[in-house]
Design an enzyme around this catalytic site. Structure first.
Site, PDB file in Angstrom:
ATOM      1  CB  CYS A 176      -0.941  -0.034   1.185  1.00  0.00           C
ATOM      2  SG  CYS A 176      -0.160  -0.434   2.766  1.00  0.00           S
TER       3      CYS A 176
ATOM      4  NE  ARG B 217      -4.212   1.418   2.595  1.00  0.00           N
ATOM      5  CZ  ARG B 217      -4.281   2.620   2.027  1.00  0.00           C
ATOM      6  NH1 ARG B 217      -5.313   2.905   1.246  1.00  0.00           N
ATOM      7  NH2 ARG B 217      -3.353   3.521   2.214  1.00  0.00           N
TER       8      ARG B 217
END
Lengths: 556, 775
Positions: free
Chosen positions: A328, A334
């Protein structure tokens, strides 16, 4: 709002409230005098409410906002100025960092017969995965956190990449978080790699070493297909990141890679979304338009995107189509969600209690998910923009999977809830600090107790009775709004009106049946004893119960 | 005997179902291929070969080749192509794998993609183009698509027209059930088959399990009603036979139960004043004597007060404590049947909407907008409130509704499911449907819309099944049946072979079938109309093995095997379980009629107040109910006592098995509740087996494995001859089990999970460990 009256007490770890006897009676509580038990770590914000001149009942006191979806309000008597003392004491102990005090975990002297710090040993975990092998090696280049201060000391990298190569690649990756191996498929040998974004910037910089490194990764398995890069961000965000020196792998620079964006939003969006969830469930559940209110929080939509991304990663790898690189921006939010969920789908080992602990320990704790910043342990700055429920979201995704596959996980809902409770409680050292380098400096493993000590010494409490151990089965949850649900037992557990049946009636019935079976087996054995006592009578029947009992038992 | 031999499976099965004994007997290589096996009275109307059944919209890779047949019962697709991707199918003995009964067809769309034309086919319509494609939208949310690229254009057209014609009959007697039952009688006359047995609604109705269980009372006879009075311990009620031969009302059963204090002559006199002459009918009595009664409105305004008074007095007299009557005007408190139909149409549109992805973004709010869940909740809530009135306030309840045969069916049944554990058994549940739906004159013909005249359609029966499912979901150990049973029961309403769900009233069956018999020259003798098979005769549809799936492994029945031991609790329903919940609850009223008005605000009431308002103000009664619910929920649930639903919005859920089972995109492979159900079944089976062994310590040499094994009430057995009964999760399980959506149209691959995943399921690596496990 429910009103209770009683005595408020406070310890170093928690506040709790004893009910006054008349209330106890009214609620029909006989033994449990403890009605409220709040670990101080869970407190996000403390405010005074009302003033000396406030009128009306319950208008004067303290308002406490918690990190676990509840608010508490203590109404106090105005006489005696007890509030100021209480407020200050609470502030000191709820936010020790702000007051230069140690976090409670360091004072905790609990003893368990299992040492949770022993659960995760990276060398063993990589060995379980069959590493090192011909293509992958374990490097100690980061032993003193010199390559990357937010990575663990031990990393798995392609055999063909030298430590010197790694250093050059690190220069081109945000915060030096180079692509390293998270998981390797035991059969097709495709891998899941994790890293941060490349430092492309506005000018579209390139780095030959990084390009070569990715190609080396691609070539580690015999496939000639392209390397798949999943950028967890929405493409707009990835482009915007160029302005701050980041970016993504362009097709020109990486002709042998295929890039997909997974459209997962950033920490700020997730924080706001969870705030909205709280608004519709606390203190009252938005009954009249429940589903559309739930939709407007977008919480399940975010869950869906995270799961969908992880499914894609898992599918790529399990189908042997190609190796996968996930990143990410910094590769600690994430990215951790995607790699750990994909690994949970691919590798049944992580679906056991210990396996899951290892997964959390490895993909989240050791790879530098910034727990301290995201949770704000012991810090009074409740509005800090760094706070975000990323780990909660991951646990929610796991819960969604366990709902869809009730027999696939060794652990139950209580296990997940306990992890979340101690994510905030500061009773254990497990989730303290942002990365391994700081933990090492603070001597966390020596000075605190691990959450896994608590869990592993009471494993039976956290076991899913339906668990069916299966090897090498890939789980594909259906990431559709048709199946995703709000985790009512967690998010709405403080609402006395939405009391869920605890324990879950299906589980409860299963346990009852188990007890019944054991009872019957015991009686059969007794019968068998009684029969063998009658040895004087020559028995010709070949089917005495003695033969049936083992027959039954072999099955379980 | 009306022994319908289960037809041989129409098609070869490529699936993994457990071997059936009758299959083994009938096993012989088939010489004639692609020939349908027809039911008695079934005629092939039209057929076309070289048809392709489409499985996925984006690829023809999985399509099947075969013959499309339209008979007077179903459309049938016969193929030699195996469905290699489908691992399991719950087989209906009446229907082949790809069959759709004509009464299950919702809409027929023909397409010609060269001419870019599309037409929805009604009955007796012309088709100006040769269809290249036929899409059938089914009432059970299935979408089936056929392509005619390689078939004769004319015969394709003929089949489409035939389907349109036969699926939309103009007359009730054109429904297949008549032809079927007529054939049976003819065969009887020719001495081929025995006489049909059992009641008119259907033949004998054996229990679902393997053995000879209790029969479902059909409430066609005096004695069934009499037994029900005795079972509930009701006093002050009697069976009344004034409607014998349907002399009083054509929409009431021949026998029903009324207050003892009302003489036949009184009833005859009163009956004229009621809509449809539907006078008060007793439904059920609580152990405390409070009765549940349903009736139509009194249309005679002049007599209204007087008759209402007489009725209420009579109901009061029938109460052991002479308690008052509580009236509930359903038309004013509940959504009407059009609202419910509208909600269902929206729900259906949402569930079958193409493409799948488009409905995802707004799924939750769209679901809310259908109002389906809201209505389910409303019905559950109202029923729970009436349970409170019956049990805690000890008042008799009178349900009032215009005709008293729609909303009353739902509420009367739900109240009984909540209040009486008997109705949570399979036999009890079936008898409830006979009592409150079939015999009470629920208009199945119109409401299910078997004749495709849509204006009267309304899914009240489904609403009831859905509400029951909510209770089952909340109290999984309180019901003898599984959700599969509920779903299969719902499907049975759309197979036009059973008499149970075919008519608007018992009288209609007698009248229509007598006419039919005369026209077909069938001698009826003393019988009142033709005897149609009953839906409760589950052996017509499923093998004994498949029927075991109807059993809920979690159920703690009274018949739960228990050893003569003090430690193993036997569960018996006693009066105690009722009275325990009544503790400390005063009876607030003596005499006087109380209406909804005091509990729930409503507009104008027809209820006459004889006395001034009772002492307590309305608010107190409301809080009495709150208190009752609170107290009930604060205690551990007695599964053999009252069950009250959790009613928060977070508790009312969509019944996924029923609505998603045919949607391939929504299927969770190797997952769903069924996987836990599987584990539970294995354990329950083992417990059963142990208990049998304990009761017969000197078992035969075969032990529990041979003869005993057949007694198993579980589909999944702890050990046995079947390869899938190992302790691992069988590969064919999915959230749609025992239904398989694979033969139906899959619209598009869902995000992240490619279509092939749905079709082939997750890949399992064969490692040495897995191989070792298979041994």
């Amino acid at each position: 709002m429910n009103l209770l009256s009683g005595l408020l007490e406070m310890e170093l770890l928690r506040i709790w409230m004893k009910l006054s006897p008349d209330f106890r009676e009214r609620l029909g509580l006989l033994d449990s005098t403890l009605i409220l038990d709040v670990p101080l770590g869970v407190i996000s914000r403390i405010e005074k409410m009302g003033g000396a001149t406030s009128r009306g009942e319950n208008s004067y006191g303290l308002d406490i906002t918690c990190k676990d979806m509840r608010n508490l309000r203590f109404a106090l008597k105005q006489e005696g100025h007890s509030r100021r003392d209480m407020f200050e004491t609470l502030m000191r102990y709820a936010f020790p960092l702000t007051h230069s005090l140690p976090i409670f975990a360091f004072a905790n002297e609990e003893k368990f017969n299992v040492d949770g710090w022993m659960v995760y040993n990276p060398v063993e975990e990589y060995r379980r995965q069959g590493l090192p092998n011909h293509h992958w090696r374990i490097t100690f280049i980061n032993k003193f956190y010199e390559l990357c201060d937010t990575y663990p000391p031990l990393l798995v990298v392609p055999y063909r990449a030298s430590d010197e190569d790694l250093r050059r690649v690190a220069a081109f990756r945000s915060r030096n978080r180079i692509p390293v191996l998270s998981w390797i498929h035991p059969e097709n040998k495709t891998v899941i790699m994790r890293c941060s974004q490349p430092l492309v910037g506005m000018s579209g910089k390139r780095n030959k070493d990084d390009e070569k490194y990715l190609d080396v990764i691609r070539e580690t398995n015999r496939q000639i297909s392209k390397l798949t890069i999943y950028d967890a961000r929405p493409s707009v965000n990835a482009v915007a990141n160029k302005a701050t020196g980041g970016g993504y792998e362009s097709e020109d620079a990486y002709p042998n890679a295929e890039l997909f964006f997974l459209d997962i939003h950033n920490i700020h969006v997730m924080r706001e979304s969870l705030k909205k969830v709280k608004d519709i469930v606390y203190p009252n559940v938005e009954e009249s338009h429940w589903l559309s209110s739930l939709e407007s929080t977008h919480w399940l939509e975010h869950i869906k995107l995270v799961l969908t991304g992880a499914i894609q990663v898992a599918d790529r790898v399990s189908s042997g189509k190609s190796s996968v690189l996930v990143h990410c921006s910094d590769g600690w939010d994430r990215t951790a969600q995607l790699t750990s969920l994909a690994m949970l789908m691919l590798d049944s080992y992580y679906r056991s209690i210990e396996g899951f602990e290892i997964l959390v320990q490895k993909e989240w704790i050791s790879f530098g998910h910034k727990f301290a910043s995201r949770i704000g342990h012991g810090d009074k700055n409740h509005a800090d923009a760094d706070r975000s429920p990323i780990f909660l979201q991951f646990i929610d995704c796991v819960w969604q999977m366990s709902k869809q596959f009730p027999t696939a996980f060794e652990f139950n809902e209580r296990f997940l809830m306990t992890i979340l409770d101690h994510l905030y409680s500061c009773r254990f050292g497990t989730f303290l600090y942002n990365c391994e380098s700081v933990r090492e400096k603070q001597n966390v493993t020596e000075r605190t107790v691990s959450l896994w000590s608590l869990i592993n010494s009471n494993k039976d409490n956290f076991k899913n009775p339906f668990y069916t151990k299966e090897i090498n089965r890939v789980l594909y949850p259906v990431a559709s709004m048709r199946h995703l649900e709000l985790w009512v037992n967690y998010y709405i557990r403080w609402n006395p009106r939405i009391k869920q049946q605890q324990p879950n009636p299906v589980e409860q019935r299963y346990m009852e049946l188990l007890a019944l079976r054991d009872e019957y087996i015991k009686r059969l054995e007794e019968l068998q004893l009684a029969n063998s006592a009658k040895l004087t009578e020559p028995s010709s029947s070949p089917a005495s119960p003695s033969q049936m009992v083992p027959h039954v038992q072999t099955h379980f | 005997m009306f022994s319908l031999k289960p037809p041989r499976p129409t098609f070869r099965s490529y699936l993994l179902p457990p071997a059936q004994t009758d299959d083994q007997i009938n096993f012989e290589p088939k010489i004639k291929k692609l020939e349908p096996v027809l039911l008695p009275g079934e005629i092939v109307v039209n057929e076309v070969s070289f048809v392709r059944k489409c499985i996925a919209t984006d690829t023809s890779q999985y399509d099947l080749w075969g013959k499309l047949i339209c008979s007077n019962f179903r459309i049938s697709f016969i193929t030699d192509d195996p469905m290699p991707l489908q691992k399991f199918h719950f087989r209906n003995l009446l229907l082949g794998e790809h069959d759709v009964p004509l009464t299950c067809i919702e809409q027929i769309v023909t397409v010609n993609d060269h001419k870019r034309k599309q037409k929805v086919l009604g009955p007796n319509q012309k088709l100006k183009f040769n269809p290249t494609e036929l899409i059938i939208y089914c009432k059970d949310f299935r979408i089936v698509r056929f392509r005619f690229d390689e078939s004769g254009p004319e015969s394709a057209k003929k089949v489409c027209l035939a389907i349109a014609h036969y699926s939309q009959p103009t007359d009730l007697q054109l429904l297949f059930a008549f032809e079927y039952v007529g054939k049976k009688y003819h065969n009887t006359a020719n001495g081929i088959n025995g006489l049909p047995s059992g009641g008119g609604g259907g033949g004998s109705s054996s229990a679902v399990g393997g053995g000879q269980g209790p029969q479902t009372p059909l409430f066609e006879t005096y004695s069934d009603w009499d037994r029900e009075i005795k079972r509930t311990g009701a006093s002050g009620w009697r069976v009344c036979s004034i409607n014998e031969g349907y002399m009083i009302s054509t929409c009431l059963p021949e026998y029903f139960v009324v207050p003892s204090s009302l003489a036949d002559q009184d009833l005859k006199n009163f009956s004229h004043s009621f809509v449809g002459r539907r006078m008060p009918l007793w439904c059920w009595s609580h152990a405390n004597g409070s009765a549940l009664v349903r009736m139509a409105l009194i249309k005679d305004t002049l007599q209204q007060r007087k008759i209402d008074q007489r009725i209420c007095n009579a109901v009061t007299k029938s109460h052991p404590q002479r308690s008052d009557v509580y009236k509930s005007d359903l038309d004013k408190t509940l959504p009407n049947i059009q609202d419910i139909q509208a909600a269902f149409v929206k729900l259906k549109q949402l569930c079958i909407n193409e493409p799948f992805e488009e409905t995802e973004d707004k799924w939750l709010s769209s679901l809310e907008n259908t109002r389906w869940l809201e209505y389910i909740r409303t019905f559950l809530k109202h029923s729970a409130e009436l349970v409170y009135v019956l049990e805690s306030r000890r008042l008799s309840v009178v349900l009032q509704e215009e005709e008293g045969r729609d909303l009353s069916c739902v509420i009367a049944s739900l109240v009984q499911v909540m209040a009486d554990p008997y109705f949570r058994t399979i036999t009890g549940f079936q008898s409830l449907i006979q009592k409150e739906w079939v015999m009470a004159g629920y208009q199945f013909l119109d409401r299910c819309n078997h004749l495709k005249r849509s204006e009267k359609e309304s899914p009240l029966f489904l609403l009831f099944l859905d509400a029951t499912w909510q209770l089952l979901e909340q109290y999984p150990a309180a019901f003898e049946f599984s959700e599969t049973y509920l779903a299969v029961l719902y499907d049975s309403t759309r197979i036009s072979l059973f008499g149970t769900f075919l008519f608007n009233s018992p009288h209609q069956r007698v009248k229509q079938s007598t006419e039919f018999a005369i026209s077909k020259n069938i001698q009826l003798g003393d019988e009142k109309g033709l005897k149609f098979p009953s839906a409760w005769d589950w052996s017509l549809q499923f093998t004994a093995k498949d029927r075991t799936l109807f059993h809920n492994p979690m159920y703690i029945g009274k018949s739960t095997p228990c050893v003569q031991s003090h430690s193993v609790k036997s569960f018996k329903r006693t009066k105690k379980s009722y009275s325990s919940t009544l503790r400390g609850m005063p009876v607030p009223f003596k005499n006087g009629i109380i209406s909804d008005q005091q509990l729930l605000p409503r507009r104008n009431s027809l209820i006459l107040k004889i006395r001034p308002k009772p002492p307590q103000p309305a608010k107190n009664q409301n809080s009495g109910m709150e208190e009752y619910f609170q107290e009930w929920f604060s205690k551990p649930v007695d599964l053999h006592g009252i069950l009250l639903p959790h009613l928060s919005a977070t508790h009312i859920k969509l019944w996924k098995l029923c609505y998603f089972r045919w949607v391939p995109e929504a299927q969770i492979n190797l997952g769903g509740f069924i996987t836990a159900f599987h584990k539970l079944s294995l354990l329950a089976d083992e417990v059963d087996m142990l208990s049998r062994t304990l009761r017969q310590p000197r078992a035969s040499p075969g032990g529990p494995c041979s003869a005993e094994r057949d007694q198993s009430r579980m589909y999944f057995q702890a050990s046995g001859p079947h390869p899938h009964s190992t302790s691992g999760t069988p590969e064919f399980l999915s959230s749609s089990f025992p239904f398989s959506p694979v033969g139906n149209l899959c619209k598009r691959s869902i995000l992240g999970t490619p279509l092939s995943k749905f079709l082939s399921g997750p890949k399992i690596w064969l490692s040495t460990e897995t191989l070792a496990n298979e041994d």
